[in-house]
Design a protein around this motif. Structure first.
Motif, PDB file in Angstrom:
ATOM      1  N   ALA A  69       0.646  13.376 -15.487  1.00  0.00           N
ATOM      2  CA  ALA A  69       1.590  12.893 -14.613  1.00  0.00           C
ATOM      3  C   ALA A  69       0.573  11.843 -13.469  1.00  0.00           C
ATOM      4  CB  ALA A  69       2.322  13.907 -14.855  1.00  0.00           C
ATOM      5  N   VAL A  70      -0.377  12.176 -13.183  1.00  0.00           N
ATOM      6  CA  VAL A  70      -0.149  10.911 -12.087  1.00  0.00           C
ATOM      7  C   VAL A  70      -0.913   9.890 -12.671  1.00  0.00           C
ATOM      8  CG1 VAL A  70      -1.810  10.827  -9.942  1.00  0.00           C
ATOM      9  CG2 VAL A  70      -0.671  12.962  -9.763  1.00  0.00           C
ATOM     10  N   ARG A  71      -1.608  10.253 -13.706  1.00  0.00           N
ATOM     11  CA  ARG A  71      -2.566   8.707 -14.302  1.00  0.00           C
ATOM     12  C   ARG A  71      -1.735   8.214 -14.895  1.00  0.00           C
ATOM     13  NH1 ARG A  71      -5.660  13.172 -16.003  1.00  0.00           N
ATOM     14  NH2 ARG A  71      -5.573  12.563 -18.540  1.00  0.00           N
ATOM     15  N   GLU A  72      -0.950   8.780 -15.281  1.00  0.00           N
ATOM     16  CA  GLU A  72       0.308   7.820 -16.215  1.00  0.00           C
ATOM     17  C   GLU A  72       1.527   6.821 -15.334  1.00  0.00           C
ATOM     18  OE1 GLU A  72       2.614  11.052 -19.126  1.00  0.00           O
ATOM     19  OE2 GLU A  72       1.301  10.639 -20.266  1.00  0.00           O
ATOM     20  N   ARG A  73       1.639   7.836 -13.654  1.00  0.00           N
ATOM     21  CA  ARG A  73       2.251   7.038 -13.010  1.00  0.00           C
ATOM     22  C   ARG A  73       1.774   5.611 -12.722  1.00  0.00           C
ATOM     23  NH1 ARG A  73       4.678   9.280  -7.427  1.00  0.00           N
ATOM     24  NH2 ARG A  73       5.717   7.199  -6.433  1.00  0.00           N
ATOM     25  N   LEU A  74      -0.093   6.156 -12.339  1.00  0.00           N
ATOM     26  CA  LEU A  74      -0.942   4.498 -12.102  1.00  0.00           C
ATOM     27  C   LEU A  74      -0.741   3.610 -12.780  1.00  0.00           C
ATOM     28  CD1 LEU A  74      -2.920   3.647  -9.885  1.00  0.00           C
ATOM     29  CD2 LEU A  74      -4.448   4.947 -11.073  1.00  0.00           C
ATOM     30  N   ILE A  75      -1.535   4.474 -13.876  1.00  0.00           N
ATOM     31  CA  ILE A  75      -1.192   3.443 -15.680  1.00  0.00           C
ATOM     32  C   ILE A  75      -0.050   2.104 -14.887  1.00  0.00           C
ATOM     33  CG2 ILE A  75      -1.456   3.117 -17.272  1.00  0.00           C
ATOM     34  CD1 ILE A  75      -3.276   5.614 -17.622  1.00  0.00           C
ATOM     35  N   ASN A  76       0.641   3.088 -15.222  1.00  0.00           N
ATOM     36  CA  ASN A  76       2.681   1.867 -14.914  1.00  0.00           C
ATOM     37  C   ASN A  76       2.432   0.530 -14.308  1.00  0.00           C
ATOM     38  OD1 ASN A  76       4.694   1.638 -16.524  1.00  0.00           O
ATOM     39  ND2 ASN A  76       5.634   2.482 -13.740  1.00  0.00           N
ATOM     40  N   ASP A  77       2.046   1.618 -12.550  1.00  0.00           N
ATOM     41  CA  ASP A  77       1.435   1.012 -11.468  1.00  0.00           C
ATOM     42  C   ASP A  77       1.028   0.139 -12.337  1.00  0.00           C
ATOM     43  OD1 ASP A  77       3.700   2.875 -10.248  1.00  0.00           O
ATOM     44  OD2 ASP A  77       2.265   3.602  -9.296  1.00  0.00           O
ATOM     45  N   LEU A  78      -0.288  -0.375 -12.142  1.00  0.00           N
ATOM     46  CA  LEU A  78      -0.489  -1.466 -12.520  1.00  0.00           C
ATOM     47  C   LEU A  78      -0.418  -2.537 -13.893  1.00  0.00           C
ATOM     48  CD1 LEU A  78      -4.157   0.601 -12.688  1.00  0.00           C
ATOM     49  CD2 LEU A  78      -3.218  -0.473 -11.062  1.00  0.00           C
ATOM     50  N   PRO A 113       0.772  -1.360   0.383  1.00  0.00           N
ATOM     51  CA  PRO A 113      -0.020   0.173  -0.201  1.00  0.00           C
ATOM     52  C   PRO A 113       0.869   1.363  -0.106  1.00  0.00           C
ATOM     53  CG  PRO A 113       0.030  -0.901   2.642  1.00  0.00           C
ATOM     54  CD  PRO A 113       0.481  -1.787   1.089  1.00  0.00           C
ATOM     55  N   GLU A 114       1.907   1.568   0.692  1.00  0.00           N
ATOM     56  CA  GLU A 114       2.681   2.664   0.613  1.00  0.00           C
ATOM     57  C   GLU A 114       3.837   3.086  -0.435  1.00  0.00           C
ATOM     58  OE1 GLU A 114       5.629  -1.455   0.517  1.00  0.00           O
ATOM     59  OE2 GLU A 114       3.807  -0.790   1.707  1.00  0.00           O
ATOM     60  N   THR A 115       3.228   1.959  -1.701  1.00  0.00           N
ATOM     61  CA  THR A 115       3.814   2.483  -2.763  1.00  0.00           C
ATOM     62  C   THR A 115       2.830   3.561  -3.991  1.00  0.00           C
ATOM     63  OG1 THR A 115       2.102   0.101  -4.394  1.00  0.00           O
ATOM     64  CG2 THR A 115       5.276   0.272  -3.605  1.00  0.00           C
ATOM     65  N   VAL A 116       1.753   3.194  -3.068  1.00  0.00           N
ATOM     66  CA  VAL A 116       0.470   4.717  -4.028  1.00  0.00           C
ATOM     67  C   VAL A 116      -0.174   5.377  -3.001  1.00  0.00           C
ATOM     68  CG1 VAL A 116      -0.691   2.434  -5.819  1.00  0.00           C
ATOM     69  CG2 VAL A 116      -0.954   2.905  -2.981  1.00  0.00           C
ATOM     70  N   LYS A 117       0.290   5.892  -2.350  1.00  0.00           N
ATOM     71  CA  LYS A 117       0.959   7.014  -1.028  1.00  0.00           C
ATOM     72  C   LYS A 117       0.111   8.319  -2.354  1.00  0.00           C
ATOM     73  CE  LYS A 117       0.321   5.264   3.161  1.00  0.00           C
ATOM     74  NZ  LYS A 117      -1.099   5.998   3.966  1.00  0.00           N
ATOM     75  N   TYR A 118       1.412   7.877  -3.068  1.00  0.00           N
ATOM     76  CA  TYR A 118       0.753   9.484  -4.237  1.00  0.00           C
ATOM     77  C   TYR A 118      -0.165  10.143  -4.255  1.00  0.00           C
ATOM     78  CZ  TYR A 118       1.047   6.174  -7.539  1.00  0.00           C
ATOM     79  OH  TYR A 118       0.556   5.240  -8.716  1.00  0.00           O
TER      80      TYR A 118
END
Length: 571
Positions: free
Chosen positions: A77-86, A54-59
């Protein structure tokens, strides 16, 4: 025949504790079913992250001092980071780990059966194992062209302007039958269920034709349907009129696509789940229901002009639209604690795909583009994933505080995003999810704040009586918290909202009495005076107490807020 006498014995010895179950449902939609699977893939990937790291999506979580009603994913930029994490998740949780029942109609039935037992073990079609989400996607990529293979006549009509959306020549059922037989062989519904008591129940809805015209749920726990071949049931549930020759015969009965009036299978699935998992329909709590649908059709509006084809498009879309069924089901269970969610990929570009589209890769590519472009697409993913986290916590025995806290915060910010777009029903579900997660961590101010937001969204929907009851419940909880300044302010806010509900329902005498009590006992700071005085004056005006109303209006002019306004306006 009553299924209560012909079901696998799923009941266990129960005391007063209710068995908690979750249901996953897929609407029909032809080849567009791949979009239902793909958005579920994103949901399960995010749920996996929050459950494990869970700590990896604190942003994604807002600071406590920055909680305006706005979308936390508006930043690309936040969306793209989340997409990459997924994308980086290696081993996402499987639906079978979360849901006790997985059901569908038409292509949704194929997904449900696939997720529970779509793969054979070795060369034996009777021993089954679940398909992964990725395997379901690959099935659409490889099989859509085979199912919707056009004849020369179909190809000719599909290239005539205005006639391309609905086939004037039906597709061959033989193509569908061949695909289904290759995938499921001659396995029966009982084979899909297997011997594992923890294996989810799979079900598919089809409509029986003839005198009764009943919608039938073929499920893998039924003794009555246990000998039916899986491919026959799937052929029946996907046998859409206009698109395929009808009907399909199973035993002595004939069936057509369950999408005709039952494209959302929940009206059949929920009563069946209560019967299967409870005692006489009791002792069972449906914790969550996730209903997934393909993108809404762009041709769902009543034609203002146009000929036969325009109306044909409209009637086909309306007869297979699952939204009405879903909304009716939610209304029937409004008093339950069930978290209902309806998930459908957003984006205008996705609405252009037809039920018989064969370019599945193009659908997936367009979904990726919409995901990066449309902030609300990912808000839906976040909101849904947090419900999955909530339902998974007990099943995977994960009581990690970081997981629960992060999930509660993400559910809350998803609620804020929905509220900013006036999508109040979705906001309420997200806030309810946050509240239930907060209960597991420990009740604090955030819990009461979210309760207030639930009541406020209910009020914004125009449901004033229910909102008033929620506000009153909040007041009851907050009275003992008055020593805390934030809780005290929230207490007063709830009370002022109760007065607003009285005013909105023309109960001026009740509002006047309530406002007087607030004014007398709870307004310690002058910052809320203006609102109280205005409402009090309005009540007296409506009750014919004009002199008292005038005095209050004049008094309001001398409040700090009004004085400041007058100075700014140079009055």
């Amino acid at each position: 025949m009553s299924s209560s006498k012909n079901s696998k014995d799923l009941n266990v010895e129960m005391d007063s504790t209710k068995k908690r179950i979750d249901i996953l449902s897929f609407d029909g939609g032809g080849s567009r079913g791949v979009m239902e699977v793909k958005i579920l893939d994103d949901v399960l990937r995010l749920a996996t992250i929050v459950l494990k790291t869970p700590e990896t999506v604190k942003y994604l979580v807002k600071e406590e001092n920055d909680e305006k009603e706005e979308n936390f994913l508006e930043d690309r930029a936040v969306r793209e980071r989340l997409i990459n994490d997924l994308r980086e998740v290696k081993d996402p949780i499987h639906p079978a780990e979360v849901y006790e029942m997985i059901v569908g109609t038409s292509t949704g039935g194929l997904i449900a059966f696939g997720l529970v037992g779509g793969n054979k073990v070795g060369k034996d079609h009777h021993t089954r194992k679940q398909m992964s989400i990725n395997e379901c996607i690959q099935m659409y990529l490889t099989k859509a062209r085979e199912i919707f293979r056009k004849t020369c006549s179909q190809w000719f009509f599909s290239h005539i302007p205005g006639l391309s959306s609905i086939p004037l020549v039906a597709y061959s059922q033989d193509n569908v039958k061949k695909v289904l037989q290759n995938q499921f062989g001659d396995c029966s519904l009982s084979d899909l269920s297997g011997e594992d008591p923890l294996k989810p129940v799979a079900g598919a809805v089809a409509r029986k034709i003839g005198k009764n015209k009943d919608l039938v749920l073929f499920d893998t726990a039924s003794d009555y349907y246990k000998s039916y071949k899986a491919y026959e049931v799937l052929l029946a549930t996907s046998n859409a009129p206009v698109y395929f020759d009808t009907p399909v015969k199973i035993g002595d009965d004939e069936f057509v696509d369950g999408g005709v009036g039952g494209n959302c299978p929940l009206a059949q699935a929920i009563p069946r789940a209560q019967e299967l998992f409870g005692k006489d329909g009791k002792h069972v709590e449906i914790v969550s229901v996730l209903s997934i649908a393909p993108p809404s059709s762009s041709e769902s509006e009543i034609p203002s002009n146009g000929g036969l084809t325009s109306w044909l498009h409209y009637f086909v879309n309306e007869s297979t639209n699952g939204n009405a069924v879903y909304n009716d089901v939610v209304k029937q269970h409004r008093c339950d604690k069930t978290l209902f969610q309806r998930l459908s990929p957003r984006g205008k570009s996705l609405q252009s795909f037809k039920l018989d589209d064969v370019d599945v890769q193009k659908m997936l590519d367009y979904m990726e583009k919409e995901k990066a472009k449309d902030d609300m697409f990912l808000v839906d993913v976040v909101a849904t994933a947090m419900v999955v986290v909530f339902t998974s916590v007990e099943k995977v025995k994960n009581e990690q505080k970081t997981t629960l806290t992060t999930a509660a915060q993400l559910a809350k910010v998803a609620g804020l995003a929905y509220e900013s777009r006036k999508e109040y029903e979705s906001a309420i579900v997200s806030y309810q999810t946050s509240k239930r997660l907060e209960e597991k961590v420990g009740i604090d101010f955030t819990y009461f704040e979210v309760s207030y937001k639930i009541a406020k969204c209910t009020k914004k929907q125009g449901n004033f009586q229910l909102a008033m009851n929620l506000f009153k419940s909040n007041v009851k909880d907050l009275v003992s918290q008055q020593d805390d300044e934030n809780s005290y302010d929230l207490l007063v806010d709830n009370m002022l909202e109760i007065a607003d509900c009285y005013l909105a329902t023309f109960r001026y005498a009740d509002a006047e009495k309530y406002l007087k009590e607030i004014h007398k006992q709870y307004i310690k700071e002058k910052k809320k005076f203006a609102r109280v005085l205005t409402n009090e004056a309005w009540c007296k005006q409506e009750l014919g107490k004009y002199e008292e109303a005038v005095k209050l209006y004049r008094r309001q002019l001398h409040t700090p807020q009004m004085t400041s306004i007058l100075k700014r306006q140079k009055f």
